[in-house]
Scaffold this active site. Structure first.
Site, PDB file in Angstrom:
ATOM      1  N   GLU A  80      61.270  25.129  65.554  1.00 29.62           N
ATOM      2  CA  GLU A  80      62.135  24.709  64.559  1.00 29.62           C
ATOM      3  C   GLU A  80      61.709  23.382  64.002  1.00 29.62           C
ATOM      4  O   GLU A  80      61.307  22.463  64.744  1.00 29.62           O
ATOM      5  CB  GLU A  80      63.527  24.426  65.265  1.00 29.62           C
ATOM      6  N   LYS A 179      70.166  29.762  60.437  1.00 29.38           N
ATOM      7  CA  LYS A 179      70.968  29.331  61.740  1.00 29.38           C
ATOM      8  C   LYS A 179      72.741  29.130  61.319  1.00 29.38           C
ATOM      9  O   LYS A 179      72.783  28.242  60.332  1.00 29.38           O
ATOM     10  CB  LYS A 179      70.298  27.918  61.810  1.00 29.38           C
ATOM     11  N   CYS A 212      67.514  27.199  68.076  1.00 28.70           N
ATOM     12  CA  CYS A 212      68.212  26.013  69.115  1.00 28.70           C
ATOM     13  C   CYS A 212      69.605  26.001  69.565  1.00 28.70           C
ATOM     14  O   CYS A 212      69.901  26.698  70.257  1.00 28.70           O
ATOM     15  CB  CYS A 212      67.856  24.968  68.183  1.00 28.70           C
TER      16      CYS A 212
END
Ligand SMILES: *[C@@H]1O[C@H](CO)[C@@H](O)[C@H](O)[C@H]1NC(C)=O
Ligand SMILES: *[C@@H]1O[C@H](CO)[C@@H](O)[C@H](O)[C@H]1NC(C)=O
Ligand SMILES: *[C@@H]1O[C@H](CO)[C@@H](O)[C@H](O)[C@H]1NC(C)=O
Ligand SMILES: *[C@@H]1O[C@H](CO)[C@@H](O)[C@H](O)[C@H]1NC(C)=O
Ligand SMILES: *[C@@H]1O[C@H](CO)[C@@H](O)[C@H](O)[C@H]1NC(C)=O
Ligand SMILES: *[C@@H]1O[C@H](CO)[C@@H](O)[C@H](O)[C@H]1NC(C)=O
Length: 512
Positions: A80, A179, A212
């Site tokens: 990321e 995300k 993440c």
């Protein structure tokens, strides 16, 4: 010359392989990348300057991709923020963004670069995948214009998304994921209105993808495994390590084991920000991992994985509910672990049976140390409650950990080294959740592949004496149903940010 019968046999078997074409194992790679950061992320740059910076990072990723392909790797994951970094405003990230179409449009940017406007980064990633005949996973930024017909359209007239993309070995765009669970400070990006559950099929298994901070929440992470039955998770991350329970290699390998999936985690390499820790994890053990606070070098990891990993179902409370509590007679005390108030007892002898409870969670530990060292203190702790710093999520945790010093007040503080090995351990808890991630972390933040397992009745058991001194043995449970229903995520983020400014930042500097 081959005898004719063998030739016929080979022709037939090659034919069969082509027809079936599914494979039992595959080679996976993750690349921990020392991202080249822009000099200034708060002053706008031109699109040309943005592209020049991104190409510097892509030059490095290209070497890793080519090296992996040369070894026969099927798929490689990169981190990321690995192409332009972080700490942007909405305005200053804009020149780095491209319009990323829905993969349903069936687009190969390498073959058809102009189809969706100016998309040089997607073109380059697609060509890297195609030329090296390898699946490439990367994290870039997407922009989508909106207007007043959409009441949620931001004032600047566009959505901006932290986005994972996957190009297949022909260069075709096969996955795009926006995300969902942005970390605090990611104000340059918007969270998509609907959670996206993104999967794709290959001859080497079914893949799901998230990013993440998503790993701490139910959607899309758990849904991908429980409802969409993916074999392997692709996980670009920019993860700042937090001991004792949220160091990258520790938590990501535990998630793979707890959920019963393969997990490919590629982290940023930036020791000054405590970002390091990448790995290739199978459900039964980690296959390769990397943790390096000493150098500034990137690292390519390669390992074989099963295309369809097997793992048996675990009931996380059966064993702990079946045994009585062991009154230790030891004084209980409170200790703070990453802002959460645990109930602890110290491990007084070289071997023992201990129980400690907090609210509805009772944790049992049966252990034998190699020796009881006077200069080290270990404790057994329990926590059952809502974590509220850097996000709100409900935890049930049973942990055996090394205290920072021999003072009980230090139990729960970050510590990276230890001297005490364990001959055996068994840890279990009366969990209310069935989502429990088993962590075993050795001194200097090392994993212990093949040294422990989880039994069907929910015990985290050593299978041999530990190969190194132990930092922690933990059952990290997430009780998603008890999370606050958050439609006020921006309020929470603002609040979390204030808390971070006041408390976390100084602590992080102390730790680093
Ligand atoms: C950052 O600044 C230095 C010194 O001015 C320059 O040499 C370098 O190219 C710049 N880097 C980027 C990514 O712009
Ligand atoms: C507003 O956006 C929608 C969808 O993005 C588009 O179809 C429409 O034409 C736009 N309207 C105006 C006035 O720009
Ligand atoms: C993916 O592959 C599996 C097994 O080969 C198959 O059952 C499934 O239908 C495929 N799914 C898609 C979306 O192609
Ligand atoms: C786990 O086992 C307990 C009994 O030990 C049972 O009450 C519970 O329903 C089981 N949980 C699940 C999710 O199967
Ligand atoms: C600890 O308790 C378990 C279960 O009650 C028992 O089987 C075991 O023998 C005990 N071990 C020690 C060292 O007391
Ligand atoms: C994990 O499973 C693989 C087979 O998928 C097996 O070869 C390996 O020995 C197992 N490792 C451990 C530590 O159990």
């Amino acid at each position: 010359m081959l005898p004719p019968r063998l030739l016929v046999y080979m022709t037939i078997s090659a034919f069969c392989i082509l027809r079936v074409s599914a494979v039992d194992t595959f080679l996976a790679a993750v690349y921990e990348h020392t991202v080249i950061l822009p000099n200034d992320t708060l002053t706008p740059v031109s699109p040309e300057e943005a592209l020049a910076l991104m190409n510097q990072n892509l030059d490095i990723l290209e070497e890793a991709i080519a090296a992996a392909a040369k070894k026969g790797v099927h798929i490689i994951v990169t981190p990321e923020d690995g192409i332009y970094g972080w700490d942007f405003s909405r305005e200053t990230i804009y020149p780095y963004l491209e319009d990323i179409p829905d993969p349903q449009v069936n687009w190969n940017p390498c073959n058809n670069p102009k189809r969706f406007g100016y998309t040089p980064v997607q073109e380059r990633l697609s060509c890297l995948a195609k030329e090296n005949a390898i699946y490439v996973v990367a994290n870039i930024g997407d922009k989508k214009p909106c207007n007043s017909s959409d009441p949620q359209c931001p004032p600047d007239g566009r959505y901006q998304y932290n986005t994972n993309v996957v190009f297949d070995s022909d260069g075709k765009l096969v996955a795009r994921y926006h995300k969902k669970n942005l970390f605090m400070g990611e104000d340059q990006f918007d969270s998509p209105k609907m959670t996206e559950v993104v999967t794709f099929n290959t001859t080497f298994g079914k893949f799901g993808i998230f990013t993440c901070f998503d790993i701490l929440f139910h959607d899309p992470a758990v849904t991908l495994v429980k409802d969409f039955h993916v074999d392997t998770i692709l996980f670009p991350t920019a993860w700042m390590n937090v001991l004792p329970h949220l160091s990258a290699v520790e938590f990501h390998s535990a998630w793979a084991m707890g959920m019963g999936v393969n997990f490919l985690a590629a982290n940023i390499h930036q020791p000054l920000k405590r970002m390091t820790g990448s790995g290739i994890y199978a459900p039964n053990s980690s296959r390769a991992f990397h943790y390096d606070m000493k150098t500034n070098k990137g690292k390519l990891l390669i390992s074989q994985l099963d295309s369809h990993p097997y793992s048996s179902a675990v009931n996380w409370s059966t064993y702990a509910n079946s045994i009585g509590t062991h009154a230790t007679g030891n004084q209980e005390f409170k200790g703070i672990v990453f802002f959460d108030k645990f109930t602890f007892v110290t491990l007084k002898e070289v071997t023992g049976n201990y129980t400690v409870c907090h609210k509805d969670l009772c944790c049992h530990l049966n252990y034998k140390m190699s020796e009881k060292r006077s200069e080290e203190l270990y404790a057994l702790g329990a926590f059952d409650g809502l974590h509220t710093v850097e996000g709100q999520y409900y935890l049930q945790i049973c942990t055996m950990l090394k205290c920072k010093t021999t003072n009980v007040n230090s139990c729960g503080e970050s510590v990276e080294t230890a001297s005490t090995r364990f001959e055996t351990f068994s840890l279990s808890g009366t969990f209310g959740t069935q989502y429990v991630f088993p962590e075993v972390l050795l001194s200097e933040v090392q994993l212990a592949p093949g040294e422990f397992q989880v039994s069907r009745d929910g015990q985290l058991l050593s299978t041999k004496p530990t190969s190194g001194p132990v930092l922690t043995v933990t059952l990290f449970g997430r009780w998603y149903e008890k999370d606050p229903i958050s439609d006020t995520s921006s309020d929470l983020r603002a609040q979390a940010l204030r808390v971070m400014m006041i408390i976390v930042m100084p602590i992080m500097y102390l730790l680093s």
